[in-house]
Design a protein around this motif. Structure first.
Motif, mmCIF file in Angstrom:
data_model
loop_
_atom_site.group_PDB
_atom_site.id
_atom_site.type_symbol
_atom_site.label_atom_id
_atom_site.label_comp_id
_atom_site.label_asym_id
_atom_site.label_seq_id
_atom_site.Cartn_x
_atom_site.Cartn_y
_atom_site.Cartn_z
ATOM 1 N N ASP A 175 2.215 2.093 -5.226
ATOM 2 C CA ASP A 175 1.190 2.113 -6.276
ATOM 3 C C ASP A 175 0.695 3.549 -6.368
ATOM 4 O O ASP A 175 -0.042 4.018 -5.504
ATOM 5 N N LEU A 176 1.112 4.256 -7.413
ATOM 6 C CA LEU A 176 0.871 5.690 -7.535
ATOM 7 C C LEU A 176 -0.390 5.955 -8.350
ATOM 8 O O LEU A 176 -0.505 5.506 -9.492
ATOM 9 N N GLY A 177 -1.311 6.706 -7.760
ATOM 10 C CA GLY A 177 -2.626 6.869 -8.361
ATOM 11 C C GLY A 177 -3.444 5.622 -8.117
ATOM 12 O O GLY A 177 -4.091 5.083 -9.025
ATOM 13 N N CYS A 178 -3.454 5.168 -6.861
ATOM 14 C CA CYS A 178 -4.000 3.850 -6.524
ATOM 15 C C CYS A 178 -5.515 3.790 -6.539
ATOM 16 O O CYS A 178 -6.089 2.702 -6.520
ATOM 17 N N GLY A 179 -6.204 4.955 -6.548
ATOM 18 C CA GLY A 179 -7.653 4.933 -6.527
ATOM 19 C C GLY A 179 -8.177 4.197 -5.306
ATOM 20 O O GLY A 179 -7.644 4.347 -4.198
ATOM 21 N N PRO A 180 -9.197 3.355 -5.460
ATOM 22 C CA PRO A 180 -9.769 2.629 -4.310
ATOM 23 C C PRO A 180 -8.945 1.444 -3.851
ATOM 24 O O PRO A 180 -9.385 0.675 -3.003
ATOM 25 N N GLY A 181 -7.743 1.267 -4.408
ATOM 26 C CA GLY A 181 -6.791 0.313 -3.856
ATOM 27 C C GLY A 181 -6.861 -1.107 -4.355
ATOM 28 O O GLY A 181 -6.222 -1.998 -3.785
#
Length: 221
Positions: free
Chosen positions: A56-62
């Motif tokens: 997950d690319l650019g996942c932020g806070p997941g």
């Protein structure tokens, strides 16, 4: 990692807003059945292929990473922002999260069964998009799947001082036909696309989702 002004600006922006961003969008996926439907279809396709782990690319806070994990995928998240990665690790300790750039992934060729870029190509300058798509193609195994999400439009949006933080960032809207053509040029096969209307009081533009696949026979790609 590749570094440039836009990467530095993006990293600084998300480091500054990470905690407020995570709180503000905490329940957005739960309230978006069409988004969950696309993620579920992606997960079914990846499982059916059995081609390897998912990034997950650019996942932020997941949040999306954790959702894919709950759907049974062997998934990990990568984000440019150290603060976002820290929040993701804290919120989802069962899932792996790493710092990195989607333009220069520290991953071997052809090892991923899936790649998700969920609203992460929106910060790339137009001239860097082919580079990112080529990187997606490189890390995907033959038969691997790619899922992109982004806002639809032609004019960028500049967000100034979100949540009261002294930072700003450009959000670049995209046209689905243009992104689909970049995927085809990179050797990926389009499988599906969806454009939905904006959620009232939350979004201002339509949202696009593109699903593509790396063919098993890539000799001509």
């Amino acid at each position: 990692m590749i570094d440039s002004d836009f990467l530095h600006t993006t990293r600084t922006f998300y480091d500054a807003v990470a905690t407020d961003y995570a709180d503000h969008f905490r329940d957005l996926l739960a309230a978006s059945p069409l988004d969950r439907g696309m993620l579920a279809a992606f997960a079914d396709l990846v499982r059916a292929e059995g081609a390897g782990p998912v990034a997950d690319l650019g996942c932020g806070p997941g949040k999306v990473t954790a959702h894919l994990h709950d759907l049974g995928l062997p998934v990990f998240g990568i984000d440019l922002s150290p603060r976002m990665v820290a929040l993701a690790r804290e919120a989802h300790p069962a899932v792996r999260f790493d710092e990195g750039s989607l333009l220069d992934l520290d991953l071997p060729d052809g090892t991923l069964g899936g790649v998700v870029a969920w609203y992460s190509i929106i910060h790339l300058p137009e001239e860097r998009l082919p580079e990112a798509v080529a990187e997606f193609h490189r890390v995907l195994a033959p038969g691997g799947h790619l899922l992109l999400a982004f806002q639809v439009g032609d004019e960028p949006l500049r967000l100034e001082q979100p949540f009261g933080h002294p930072v700003s960032l450009d959000f670049r809207r995209r046209q689905p036909d243009h992104i689909a053509e970049l995927l085809r040029r990179a050797g990926l096969t389009m499988q599906a696309r969806m454009v939905r209307e904006p959620v009232e009081d939350v979004e201002s533009t339509p949202q696009a989702y593109l699903l593509a696949r790396k063919p098993h026979d890539t000799a001509g790609a």
